[in-house]
Design an enzyme around this catalytic site. Structure first.
Site, PDB file in Angstrom:
ATOM      1  CG  HIS A 186      10.172 -28.916  54.012  1.00  0.00           C
ATOM      2  ND1 HIS A 186      10.899 -28.222  54.812  1.00  0.00           N
ATOM      3  CD2 HIS A 186      10.776 -30.114  53.665  1.00  0.00           C
ATOM      4  CE1 HIS A 186      12.031 -29.014  55.011  1.00  0.00           C
ATOM      5  NE2 HIS A 186      12.122 -29.984  54.146  1.00  0.00           N
TER       6      HIS A 186
ATOM      7  N   GLY B  58      11.225 -33.645  46.414  1.00  0.00           N
ATOM      8  CA  GLY B  58      11.970 -32.348  45.971  1.00  0.00           C
ATOM      9  C   GLY B  58      13.094 -32.741  45.000  1.00  0.00           C
TER      10      GLY B  58
ATOM     11  CD  GLN C 188      15.780 -38.047  49.778  1.00  0.00           C
ATOM     12  OE1 GLN C 188      16.455 -38.384  50.843  1.00  0.00           O
ATOM     13  NE2 GLN C 188      14.994 -37.058  49.831  1.00  0.00           N
TER      14      GLN C 188
HETATM   15  P1  AMP Z   1      14.269 -33.020  54.226  1.00  0.00           P
HETATM   16  O1  AMP Z   1      13.382 -32.464  55.352  1.00  0.00           O
HETATM   17  O2  AMP Z   1      15.405 -32.044  54.154  1.00  0.00           O
HETATM   18  O3  AMP Z   1      14.520 -34.596  54.394  1.00  0.00           O
HETATM   19  O4  AMP Z   1      13.301 -32.790  52.837  1.00  0.00           O
HETATM   20  C1  AMP Z   1      12.147 -33.552  52.947  1.00  0.00           C
HETATM   21  C2  AMP Z   1      11.485 -33.420  51.295  1.00  0.00           C
HETATM   22  O5  AMP Z   1      11.593 -31.882  50.970  1.00  0.00           O
HETATM   23  C3  AMP Z   1      12.522 -34.092  50.562  1.00  0.00           C
HETATM   24  O6  AMP Z   1      11.930 -34.583  49.072  1.00  0.00           O
HETATM   25  C4  AMP Z   1      13.492 -32.835  49.761  1.00  0.00           C
HETATM   26  O7  AMP Z   1      13.972 -33.015  48.558  1.00  0.00           O
HETATM   27  C5  AMP Z   1      12.385 -31.764  49.805  1.00  0.00           C
HETATM   28  N1  AMP Z   1      13.095 -30.382  49.939  1.00  0.00           N
HETATM   29  C6  AMP Z   1      14.234 -29.876  50.693  1.00  0.00           C
HETATM   30  N2  AMP Z   1      14.372 -28.453  50.229  1.00  0.00           N
HETATM   31  C7  AMP Z   1      13.865 -28.501  49.191  1.00  0.00           C
HETATM   32  C8  AMP Z   1      13.630 -27.182  48.309  1.00  0.00           C
HETATM   33  N3  AMP Z   1      14.616 -26.189  48.584  1.00  0.00           N
HETATM   34  N4  AMP Z   1      12.929 -27.244  47.043  1.00  0.00           N
HETATM   35  C9  AMP Z   1      12.008 -28.280  46.950  1.00  0.00           C
HETATM   36  N5  AMP Z   1      12.145 -29.534  47.877  1.00  0.00           N
HETATM   37  C10 AMP Z   1      12.847 -29.300  48.993  1.00  0.00           C
END
Ligand code: AMP
Length: 282
Positions: free
Chosen positions: A41, A151, A157
């Site tokens: 994040h 991400g 997504q």
């Molecule tokens: P989440 O909190 O899991 O819904 O993720 C929020 C954002 O962070 C989304 O755009 C995810 O794709 C991104 N994200 C989560 N894990 C990673 C990672 N390991 N590397 C890059 N982006 C990430």
């Protein structure tokens, strides 16, 4: 020590804040998250700071994208620690609405999508992308950012929200960020916190198998055969594979075999009670 981001909970407060940012001539980047923030994040927040003068991070565990048997109630919630991390990274504001604020009594609208939202995750989580598209649509309308950073970890997504912003003329430029990984290749995820030490030690097999498949495809192997081999490798470690597939990297449609077609390998598998996803270009 960086100052803590301003925390707002209502749409009125959010609009007042983003209005003030815009009045200063600042461009705004939104980073939508469900909290339990990790360095993946933070890479998104750093990218947001590169593209815009003001960075708003939303933290909202969105109930509508979880199925009835999924992990909504046990999803990790670490708000105070999240704020510390965002302060250190220089985020300007955090938008943390309640579920009642996001979905007031009588809420009756859902954004459903075809195209990149079809198949893959939707085959296993039928409610997922309607939940995501509806909440992301609302976040975009409420915040009206110039940019939104997502991400590649959640590759389908990323393609879905890119399509959503275009289709509904939301005017938000989607900025992708590469997946942040542990040293052993495991993609960072808030859900990794669920893994037992034993599970954690086998989890990198997903990335390893995708990497191997990508190398084979680049070396001339048939994408479907390379993906099938990855299923075997991952299953052999005791994971239950939902899918490993090679798709068109932009549309996520099945491959046509055309020369030079961009290929993305995407995977989802259960390790005990934890569902992990990952992807790589081939
Ligand atoms: P989440 O909190 O899991 O819904 O993720 C929020 C954002 O962070 C989304 O755009 C995810 O794709 C991104 N994200 C989560 N894990 C990673 C990672 N390991 N590397 C890059 N982006 C990430």
């Amino acid at each position: 020590m960086a100052s803590k981001p301003v925390v707002v909970e209502t749409v009125q407060e959010l609009r007042a804040l983003t209005g003030a940012f815009r009045a200063e001539g600042a461009r705004i980047a939104l980073v939508p998250t469900m909290g339990a923030l990790h360095s993946g994040h933070m890479a998104l927040v750093r990218r947001a700071r590169e593209v815009a003068q003001k960075v708003v991070v939303s933290i909202f565990v969105n109930p509508t994208q979880f199925g009835p048997t999924e992990d909504f109630s046990r999803y990790p919630r670490t708000f105070e620690a999240d704020l510390e991390k965002l302060a250190a990274e220089g985020a300007d504001a955090v938008y943390a609405p309640t579920a009642a604020e996001m979905y007031p009594e009588g809420f009756a609208t859902r954004i459903t999508m075809t195209g990149p939202a079809e198949g893959l995750e939707s085959d296993f989580r039928p409610q997922f992308f309607a939940g995501v598209a509806t909440v992301v649509g609302k976040l975009f309308i409420r915040c009206a950012p110039d940019f939104a950073v997502f991400g590649e970890k959640d590759y389908q997504q990323l393609k879905v929200v890119t399509r959503l912003s275009r289709d509904l003329d939301l005017g938000v430029e989607i900025v992708p960020v590469a997946t942040t990984r542990e040293a052993d290749g495991l993609a960072l995820s808030s859900r990794n916190a669920y893994l037992s030490p034993e599970e954690r030690s086998v989890a990198p097999v997903i990335h390893a198998a995708l990497k191997h498949a990508a190398l084979n495809i680049r070396g001339g192997a048939a994408p479907d055969a390379a993906a099938a081999k990855a299923v075997e490798t991952i299953s052999a470690k005791g994971l239950k594979v939902d899918y490993v597939v090679a798709r068109h990297a932009e549309t996520l449609a099945p491959l046509t075999g055309a020369q030079g077609e961009p290929i993305r390998l995407l995977a989802a598998a259960w390790l005990g009670k934890t569902r992990l996803i990952d992807n790589l270009p081939a």
